[in-house]
Write a protein that holds these residues in place. Sequence first.
Motif, PDB file in Angstrom:
ATOM      1  N   PRO A 135      33.887 -87.163  39.391  1.00 55.67           N
ATOM      2  CA  PRO A 135      34.320 -88.553  39.182  1.00 55.67           C
ATOM      3  C   PRO A 135      33.310 -89.343  38.364  1.00 55.67           C
ATOM      4  CG  PRO A 135      34.721 -87.889  41.442  1.00 55.67           C
ATOM      5  CD  PRO A 135      33.932 -86.783  40.817  1.00 55.67           C
ATOM      6  N   PHE A 136      33.819 -90.179  37.452  1.00 58.04           N
ATOM      7  CA  PHE A 136      33.002 -90.947  36.513  1.00 58.04           C
ATOM      8  C   PHE A 136      33.207 -92.433  36.804  1.00 58.04           C
ATOM      9  CE2 PHE A 136      31.551 -92.370  32.334  1.00 58.04           C
ATOM     10  CZ  PHE A 136      30.475 -91.513  32.117  1.00 58.04           C
ATOM     11  N   MET A 137      32.138 -93.208  36.886  1.00 56.55           N
ATOM     12  CA  MET A 137      32.224 -94.638  37.184  1.00 56.55           C
ATOM     13  C   MET A 137      32.644 -95.394  35.926  1.00 56.55           C
ATOM     14  SD  MET A 137      31.596 -94.972  40.366  1.00 56.55           S
ATOM     15  CE  MET A 137      31.360 -96.742  40.439  1.00 56.55           C
ATOM     16  N   THR A 138      33.857 -95.986  35.943  1.00 54.59           N
ATOM     17  CA  THR A 138      34.331 -96.746  34.798  1.00 54.59           C
ATOM     18  C   THR A 138      35.540 -97.561  35.222  1.00 54.59           C
ATOM     19  OG1 THR A 138      35.033 -96.607  32.486  1.00 54.59           O
ATOM     20  CG2 THR A 138      35.859 -94.920  33.977  1.00 54.59           C
ATOM     21  N   ASP A 139      36.077 -98.339  34.288  1.00 51.57           N
ATOM     22  CA  ASP A 139      37.291 -99.122  34.519  1.00 51.57           C
ATOM     23  C   ASP A 139      38.482 -98.238  34.172  1.00 51.57           C
ATOM     24  OD1 ASP A 139      39.499-100.815  34.352  1.00 51.57           O
ATOM     25  OD2 ASP A 139      38.239-102.532  33.861  1.00 51.57           O
ATOM     26  N   LYS A 140      39.242 -97.803  35.204  1.00 54.68           N
ATOM     27  CA  LYS A 140      40.300 -96.806  35.045  1.00 54.68           C
ATOM     28  C   LYS A 140      41.359 -97.249  34.043  1.00 54.68           C
ATOM     29  CE  LYS A 140      44.005 -94.650  37.754  1.00 54.68           C
ATOM     30  NZ  LYS A 140      44.579 -94.481  39.114  1.00 54.68           N
TER      31      LYS A 140
END
Length: 593
Positions: free
Chosen positions: A500-505
């Motif tokens: 999982p990558f931290m970002t605005d989906k």
Amino acid sequence: MKLDTELRRRILAAHEVITQYGPAFSARFTDTYVTLVEGPVLTYWPARPRWALDLPTDDPTLEYELFTITTPGKNPQRQTAWSGNDLYPPTQNWLVTASTPLDMEGRHVASFSHDILLDELMARSINDHLPGTYNLLVRDDGQLIAHPALDMRDATMGYDILGTHPRPGGVPPRLSSEEERAHLRSLFEKVKNRQPGEEVLELPEYGEYIAVARLQGPDWNFVTVLPESVVTASAWRSARYVLLFGLASLLLELVIMYWVLQKHIAQPLRVLTQATHRVASGDFQVALDASREDELGQLAGAFRLMADKVQQREAQLRQANEGLEHRVEERTRELKTVHGQLVQTARQAGMAEIATNVLHNVGNVLNSVYTSSQLARSRVGELRLEHVSKVASLLEERQTDLQHFLAHDERGRNLLPFLNKLGQNLLKEREEICTLLEDVGRYTEHIGDIVKVQQNHARTPRMSEPVLLSSLVDDALRINAAALTRHQVKEVRQLRFLPPFMTDKHKVLMIPVNLISNAKYAMDGTPAEQRLLTVKLDLPEPGRVRIEVQDNGMGISQELLTRIFQYGFTTRKEGHGFGLHSSAVAAQELGAR
């Protein structure tokens, strides 16, 4: 016997084959043995190691059926043949022999054989059956392998239905009566004379149906006998179920029709009547639903237009009688209204670019929503519900002789298979419609997310969340799936699994949706069989992820590369120039490039 060089050589060769392959075959067969045409038998049988020593020296091996079925006279095709079933006295087991002839230089020199136990097959054939039915096993020449009415006590060989192949020295099983033997002969003749590919037969003189299947290998006939009374009872139960279901469906349809008439006709008419009384009393602020496309919607629109015109005429009469002060106040209000409009126009000019981007992205998703909903509507329109009413009418017409109709009438006999296929078809259509509606729900949810992104952008920055980018790219392809299929574009996915990558989906999702849509149009000039869309997901460097959308379409000329992200710039005749611009803005807000 006399041992010459050739016989010695074949005995040694047979011994070598048995030694090497016998242990492997023991997992499948009772024993393995080679019979030479001169008489020697070489056997691998671990369960009975003294078999050869216990055999009489004058045993007529070459006269047994297990060997004679491989001779050229009885087996000109030179294929594996199966003997009849026999009771082997030392073990008291029923067995059958499969023998394969071996020819050398056009001369029969040996037979390769296996003994196969039949006890389990015979027991399962007799005991495992549908309620009210029974099974039997029979060869094409009338040799009966298994039958529930056979008395196997003291029997040493199988039962010959036709009695044309007597086997001396053996004791056949017994049937209880001459009627049973005549019944069995009639059944066998029906099975033997059936047409190729015919699997279900009818024995009318005994009121029975017969189902026949061939056992691969021995080519025996596995026969299931079903009494007509069992079929009739099942058909009657099914007919009652269909009738009750049809009545329940009719009742439900009447309830739905009553509800629709109340909601869509009676209630709008009551609202229109109330609006008429309000206008007559001087209240022109009536709310009517004019969005409907039927006659009631047109009537509501015309009534609302009439009320507005009456109100305008009354306002004009009041304005004509008002003084100068009222006119000054009216002018002042108009100036305030103009001022508010100018302020609103200034705000709208600032919001135009943002609103355009939102509408562009919503439009991309709405294409998929429209396609899925049209497919669902088409599926609903193709449902064969009228067949249920036709079946109910047919059963109602023949209600007095329903049993005879279902058993003897051509339409009655086809009724149950038809209902079964109709039910399967309706279930399949329901599953496909549910899948399309799930797609519509998912696409609609994404439209809401696009709007929420812009609303949140207008207030405070969105919070990042853990996102599986491979699933996000799959969603982008799924949103464009209908359009890609329509344009005959083939997909190639090279998605590396990443944590999982931290970002605005939703901002990230907006970018590949636009790129895939542009790629689809860029391949319009490419032959349909060559249109290829490749989507890649990899990790070019620690801490960064790359999403790549590639097509083999017309491409972009070098001099236009510096302008493709400008607002309103497009190379497509029907384009608007919003997609790449909004994607670039979203990437910049995400700290991406």
